[in-house]
Design an enzyme around this catalytic site. Structure first.
Site, PDB file in Angstrom:
ATOM      1  N   GLU A 117      27.158 -55.832 -15.909  1.00 26.39           N
ATOM      2  CA  GLU A 117      27.002 -56.655 -17.119  1.00 26.39           C
ATOM      3  C   GLU A 117      26.422 -58.025 -16.788  1.00 26.39           C
ATOM      4  O   GLU A 117      26.034 -58.767 -17.706  1.00 26.39           O
ATOM      5  CB  GLU A 117      28.344 -56.776 -17.854  1.00 26.39           C
ATOM      6  N   HIS A 159      36.031 -63.388 -10.356  1.00 27.94           N
ATOM      7  CA  HIS A 159      35.618 -62.023 -10.034  1.00 27.94           C
ATOM      8  C   HIS A 159      34.736 -61.971  -8.788  1.00 27.94           C
ATOM      9  O   HIS A 159      34.468 -60.877  -8.282  1.00 27.94           O
ATOM     10  CB  HIS A 159      34.884 -61.383 -11.212  1.00 27.94           C
ATOM     11  N   ASP A 195      43.860 -65.701 -16.293  1.00 30.84           N
ATOM     12  CA  ASP A 195      42.771 -65.124 -17.078  1.00 30.84           C
ATOM     13  C   ASP A 195      43.187 -63.719 -17.522  1.00 30.84           C
ATOM     14  O   ASP A 195      43.975 -63.041 -16.854  1.00 30.84           O
ATOM     15  CB  ASP A 195      41.513 -65.047 -16.197  1.00 30.84           C
ATOM     16  N   HIS A 197      41.560 -61.069 -17.363  1.00 26.94           N
ATOM     17  CA  HIS A 197      41.053 -60.078 -16.416  1.00 26.94           C
ATOM     18  C   HIS A 197      41.590 -60.349 -15.005  1.00 26.94           C
ATOM     19  O   HIS A 197      41.696 -61.510 -14.592  1.00 26.94           O
ATOM     20  CB  HIS A 197      39.524 -60.125 -16.389  1.00 26.94           C
ATOM     21  N   ASP A 284      40.960 -66.184 -22.249  1.00 25.91           N
ATOM     22  CA  ASP A 284      40.647 -64.929 -22.945  1.00 25.91           C
ATOM     23  C   ASP A 284      41.906 -64.101 -23.196  1.00 25.91           C
ATOM     24  O   ASP A 284      41.832 -62.965 -23.665  1.00 25.91           O
ATOM     25  CB  ASP A 284      39.579 -64.118 -22.205  1.00 25.91           C
ATOM     26  N   TYR A 323      36.290 -66.589 -24.501  1.00 21.37           N
ATOM     27  CA  TYR A 323      34.973 -66.345 -25.113  1.00 21.37           C
ATOM     28  C   TYR A 323      34.989 -66.493 -26.620  1.00 21.37           C
ATOM     29  O   TYR A 323      36.059 -66.437 -27.234  1.00 21.37           O
ATOM     30  CB  TYR A 323      34.493 -64.935 -24.698  1.00 21.37           C
TER      31      TYR A 323
HETATM   32  N1  LIG Z   1      33.574 -54.257 -22.611  1.00 22.43           N
HETATM   33  C1  LIG Z   1      34.039 -55.385 -21.822  1.00 22.43           C
HETATM   34  C2  LIG Z   1      33.256 -55.503 -20.546  1.00 22.43           C
HETATM   35  C3  LIG Z   1      33.721 -56.699 -19.748  1.00 22.43           C
HETATM   36  N2  LIG Z   1      32.754 -57.070 -18.769  1.00 22.43           N
HETATM   37  C4  LIG Z   1      33.009 -58.234 -17.948  1.00 22.43           C
HETATM   38  C5  LIG Z   1      34.113 -59.142 -18.386  1.00 22.43           C
HETATM   39  C6  LIG Z   1      34.196 -60.342 -17.461  1.00 22.43           C
HETATM   40  C7  LIG Z   1      35.262 -61.326 -17.861  1.00 22.43           C
HETATM   41  C8  LIG Z   1      35.289 -62.504 -16.977  1.00 22.43           C
HETATM   42  S1  LIG Z   1      36.659 -63.603 -17.238  1.00 22.43           S
HETATM   43 ZN   LIG Z   2      38.435 -62.946 -18.177  1.00 25.02          ZN
END
Ligand SMILES: NCCCNCCCCCS
Ligand SMILES: [Zn+2]
Length: 341
Positions: A117, A159, A195, A197, A284, A323
């Protein structure tokens, strides 16, 4: 609390993100830093300074030299090969394939990433360096005796692994802050990643180290990006055994469940004997974040910050994700307010 911010974040302004089979305007866009900066100023955090320019020596203790060299040259290699779009990885060294960095830029993009992505574009490396500078300058500010500092990092970094980019991350800002605190004399440092994630990159970097404790609360990888790391049975290895702690949490998690995990993480961080803390702050986890599935409310971010203040540990806050909605500014400001007491 001093805020470290660089206008150079604007050099990271990709046009495309691969999302749902379409190339869409990236979620991780310049407006994020502008909204957050305006909100923290509005909340009274108006001591905003540009970071010093630091070299790559801190990053070179965390990322491989070949990876940093790749980041620095990827865009010109991509353009030199005549591609017209943005540099998006499409071919990866998957299971049972050879793990070597190809000469070809298309192959090198896949070798040095774990997700498709995130596009590399002109100015990406310069912006990533500026974000790293913010984190290192914030660590310096805390190392000389200030109780807290906020590195308004963009692009995010948690990440970014030893030799992998993805998840909008290139250089691991929070890891650089932790390393800098170590280099400035803190014997033990903890990174707490709140976060939504999992901070797969930060975990990777410190996984075999006993001097940095890594704890992460995040969407369960069975259900959420980055999908392939962040499980509860990952606890560190070698000298780092016992210094990684993951809290995978389910869809719909609200603050009461979430904060119980945070309290457990803080207790473990105290038990570890951390003398300073780096907070990988993604907001997020907010109930209206467009790509996540926790249900934290804006006032919960005040409580989050207050709990950190109660630890009595000096803290370097590094901006990660969060976001799409204007509340990202309020939510970050609330964490800072909670920390500031
Ligand atoms: N369909 C969701 C795909 C997410 N892809 C990357 C997300 C990175 C978050 C960084 S905090
Ligand atoms: Zn995130």
């Amino acid at each position: 609390m001093r805020v470290f911010y660089s206008e150079d974040h604007k050099l990271r302004d990709a046009r495309t993100e691969l999302h749902g089979g379409e190339l869409v305007p990236p979620f991780e866009a310049p407006f994020r830093a502008e909204w957050i900066l305006a909100a923290v100023r509005e909340a009274g955090f108006s001591d905003v300074v540009a970071p010093e320019q630091h070299g790559m020596e801190t990053a070179l203790k965390l990322h491989s030299a070949d990876y940093l060299e790749f980041l620095e040259t990827a865009w010109q290699r991509w353009v030199a090969d005549g591609y017209r779009g943005e540099a998006i990885p499409a071919c990866f060294p998957a299971r049972r394939m050879r793990q070597h960095p190809p000469k070809d830029i298309d192959g090198a993009l896949g070798y040095y990433s774990f997700a498709a992505e995130t596009a590399i574009t002109e100015g990406t490396f310069a912006a990533a360096r500026a974000a790293m500078d913010c984190a290192i300058s914030a660590a310096d500010h805390v190392a000389v005796g200030n109780t807290a500092a906020f590195a308004l990092c963009r692009p995010p970094g948690h990440h970014a692994a030893i030799d992998l980019f993805g998840g909008y991350s290139f250089i691991n800002n929070a890891a650089c802050a932790a390393q800098r605190l170590r280099d400035r004399g803190a014997p033990k440092v903890a990174v707490l990643d709140v976060d939504f994630h999992h901070g797969n990159g930060t975990q990777d970097i410190f996984y075999e180290r006993g001097d940095v404790f890594f704890a992460s609360l995040h969407g369960d990888p069975v259900d959420a990006f980055p999908h392939f790391l962040g499980f509860a049975d990952e606890e560190g290895a070698g000298a780092g055994l016992g210094t990684t702690k993951n809290y995978p949490l389910p869809r719909g998690t609200t603050f009461d469940t979430w904060v119980a995990a945070m309290d457990d993480a803080l207790a473990r961080i105290a038990g570890f004997g951390a003398e300073a803390l780096v907070l990988s702050l993604g907001v997020d986890t907010f109930e209206r974040d467009p790509i996540s599935f926790f249900k934290l409310k804006s006032e919960d971010f005040l409580s989050l910050g207050a709990r950190l203040q109660k630890t009595g540990l000096p803290v370097v806050v590094c901006m990660e994700g969060g976001y799409g909605v204007p509340e990202i500014g309020l939510n970050v400001a609330n964490v800072l307010k909670g920390i500031a007491g």
